[in-house]
Design a protein around this motif. Sequence first.
Motif, PDB file in Angstrom:
ATOM      1  N   GLY A   8       4.390  61.790  49.950  1.00 14.86           N
ATOM      2  CA  GLY A   8       4.149  63.218  50.031  1.00 14.86           C
ATOM      3  C   GLY A   8       3.254  63.532  51.222  1.00 14.86           C
ATOM      4  N   LEU A   9       3.354  64.727  51.746  1.00 17.90           N
ATOM      5  CA  LEU A   9       2.560  65.139  52.892  1.00 17.90           C
ATOM      6  C   LEU A   9       1.066  64.958  52.633  1.00 17.90           C
ATOM      7  N   PHE A  10       0.631  65.252  51.422  1.00 23.25           N
ATOM      8  CA  PHE A  10      -0.794  65.172  51.108  1.00 23.25           C
ATOM      9  C   PHE A  10      -1.257  63.748  50.820  1.00 23.25           C
ATOM     10  N   ASP A  11      -0.327  62.775  50.904  1.00 23.31           N
ATOM     11  CA  ASP A  11      -0.700  61.363  50.783  1.00 23.31           C
ATOM     12  C   ASP A  11      -1.174  60.794  52.117  1.00 23.31           C
ATOM     13  N   LEU A  12      -1.044  61.590  53.169  1.00 23.94           N
ATOM     14  CA  LEU A  12      -1.519  61.174  54.495  1.00 23.94           C
ATOM     15  C   LEU A  12      -2.780  61.959  54.835  1.00 23.94           C
ATOM     16  N   VAL A  14      -5.386  64.023  56.990  1.00 26.26           N
ATOM     17  CA  VAL A  14      -5.294  64.895  58.161  1.00 26.26           C
ATOM     18  C   VAL A  14      -6.014  64.190  59.310  1.00 26.26           C
ATOM     19  N   ARG A  15      -5.355  64.118  60.454  1.00 26.07           N
ATOM     20  CA  ARG A  15      -5.876  63.408  61.632  1.00 26.07           C
ATOM     21  C   ARG A  15      -6.295  61.988  61.294  1.00 26.07           C
ATOM     22  N   GLY A  16      -5.414  61.302  60.561  1.00 23.44           N
ATOM     23  CA  GLY A  16      -5.666  59.915  60.185  1.00 23.44           C
ATOM     24  C   GLY A  16      -4.358  59.209  59.928  1.00 23.44           C
ATOM     25  N   GLY A  17      -4.449  57.983  59.473  1.00 24.47           N
ATOM     26  CA  GLY A  17      -3.245  57.196  59.250  1.00 24.47           C
ATOM     27  C   GLY A  17      -3.283  56.434  57.951  1.00 24.47           C
ATOM     28  N   ARG A  18      -2.157  55.813  57.666  1.00 25.66           N
ATOM     29  CA  ARG A  18      -2.015  55.025  56.442  1.00 25.66           C
ATOM     30  C   ARG A  18      -1.026  53.894  56.698  1.00 25.66           C
ATOM     31  N   LEU A  19      -1.320  52.746  56.110  1.00 22.37           N
ATOM     32  CA  LEU A  19      -0.426  51.598  56.160  1.00 22.37           C
ATOM     33  C   LEU A  19       0.453  51.612  54.919  1.00 22.37           C
ATOM     34  N   PHE A  20       1.751  51.489  55.110  1.00 19.88           N
ATOM     35  CA  PHE A  20       2.699  51.387  53.999  1.00 19.88           C
ATOM     36  C   PHE A  20       3.292  49.985  54.037  1.00 19.88           C
ATOM     37  N   GLU A  21       2.886  49.155  53.080  1.00 19.23           N
ATOM     38  CA  GLU A  21       3.427  47.808  52.986  1.00 19.23           C
ATOM     39  C   GLU A  21       4.770  47.882  52.272  1.00 19.23           C
ATOM     40  N   ASN A  22       5.747  47.139  52.779  1.00 21.11           N
ATOM     41  CA  ASN A  22       7.090  47.136  52.190  1.00 21.11           C
ATOM     42  C   ASN A  22       7.596  48.559  51.991  1.00 21.11           C
ATOM     43  N   ALA A  23       7.536  49.343  53.059  1.00 26.64           N
ATOM     44  CA  ALA A  23       7.892  50.763  53.019  1.00 26.64           C
ATOM     45  C   ALA A  23       9.298  50.983  52.473  1.00 26.64           C
ATOM     46  N   GLU A  36      -3.140  65.694  65.314  1.00 29.77           N
ATOM     47  CA  GLU A  36      -3.509  67.103  65.455  1.00 29.77           C
ATOM     48  C   GLU A  36      -2.255  67.972  65.380  1.00 29.77           C
ATOM     49  N   GLY A  37      -2.350  69.084  64.703  1.00 35.01           N
ATOM     50  CA  GLY A  37      -1.206  69.970  64.553  1.00 35.01           C
ATOM     51  C   GLY A  37      -0.190  69.455  63.553  1.00 35.01           C
ATOM     52  N   SER A  38      -0.591  68.481  62.728  1.00 32.32           N
ATOM     53  CA  SER A  38       0.271  67.864  61.708  1.00 32.32           C
ATOM     54  C   SER A  38       1.463  67.115  62.290  1.00 32.32           C
ATOM     55  N   ARG A  39       1.408  66.761  63.572  1.00 31.46           N
ATOM     56  CA  ARG A  39       2.468  65.940  64.174  1.00 31.46           C
ATOM     57  C   ARG A  39       2.404  64.543  63.567  1.00 31.46           C
ATOM     58  N   LEU A  40       3.573  63.980  63.245  1.00 33.73           N
ATOM     59  CA  LEU A  40       3.662  62.666  62.629  1.00 33.73           C
ATOM     60  C   LEU A  40       4.221  61.640  63.607  1.00 33.73           C
ATOM     61  N   VAL A  41       3.679  60.430  63.552  1.00 34.25           N
ATOM     62  CA  VAL A  41       4.217  59.297  64.299  1.00 34.25           C
ATOM     63  C   VAL A  41       4.211  58.101  63.363  1.00 34.25           C
ATOM     64  N   ALA A  42       5.195  57.222  63.525  1.00 32.74           N
ATOM     65  CA  ALA A  42       5.292  56.022  62.691  1.00 32.74           C
ATOM     66  C   ALA A  42       5.635  54.829  63.572  1.00 32.74           C
ATOM     67  N   TYR A  43       5.006  53.700  63.273  1.00 36.46           N
ATOM     68  CA  TYR A  43       5.200  52.482  64.057  1.00 36.46           C
ATOM     69  C   TYR A  43       5.279  51.267  63.152  1.00 36.46           C
ATOM     70  N   ASP A  44       5.959  50.245  63.646  1.00 39.46           N
ATOM     71  CA  ASP A  44       5.920  48.941  63.002  1.00 39.46           C
ATOM     72  C   ASP A  44       4.455  48.518  62.986  1.00 39.46           C
ATOM     73  N   ASP A  99       7.510  66.534  51.788  1.00 44.54           N
ATOM     74  CA  ASP A  99       7.873  65.124  51.797  1.00 44.54           C
ATOM     75  C   ASP A  99       7.826  64.565  53.212  1.00 44.54           C
ATOM     76  N   ILE A 100       7.353  63.333  53.345  1.00 48.29           N
ATOM     77  CA  ILE A 100       7.411  62.610  54.612  1.00 48.29           C
ATOM     78  C   ILE A 100       8.634  61.712  54.530  1.00 48.29           C
ATOM     79  N   MET A 101       9.536  61.920  55.469  1.00 49.05           N
ATOM     80  CA  MET A 101      10.783  61.165  55.525  1.00 49.05           C
ATOM     81  C   MET A 101      10.737  60.231  56.721  1.00 49.05           C
ATOM     82  N   ILE A 102      11.308  59.015  56.552  1.00 47.13           N
ATOM     83  CA  ILE A 102      11.313  58.025  57.622  1.00 47.13           C
ATOM     84  C   ILE A 102      12.672  57.357  57.679  1.00 47.13           C
ATOM     85  N   GLU A 103      13.028  56.930  58.861  1.00 49.81           N
ATOM     86  CA  GLU A 103      14.284  56.202  59.061  1.00 49.81           C
ATOM     87  C   GLU A 103      13.922  54.797  59.503  1.00 49.81           C
TER      88      GLU A 103
END
Length: 110
Positions: A8-12, A14-23, A36-44, A99-103
């Motif tokens: 969920g959006l509120f599981d992240l 604001v201006r921070g990050g989270r590690l998702f193991e076995n996403a 900033e501005g609620s922009r999302l980025v995701a990386y290995d 919801d935060i969606m990822i591919e």
Amino acid sequence: MAWKRLCGLFDLPVRGGRLFENACGTEQDVLVFRLEGSRLVAYDAACPHAGARMRPTDEMGGILTCFLHQWRFDVATGAGLTAPRCPLVPFPVEARGFDIMIELPAAQET
């Protein structure tokens, strides 16, 4: 590849990050940052240098530093600051409503 709900959006933070193991039930560890501005980025979460798993606590001032060899990356772009030819591996991520969606890549069959 298919889009899956990561959290969920509120599981992240604001201006921070989270590690998702076995996403999303995969063997993929993913770092997701809400910029900033609620922009999302995701990386290995694996450092492209030596594969060490990075964590959001390794980020300071928009720079993610691998604890193993101190390689540095720009969180907003994924660019390698220590070694420009070794950027972070990005994944498509977006907010859809609350919801935060990822591919993520399809699981490799053995």
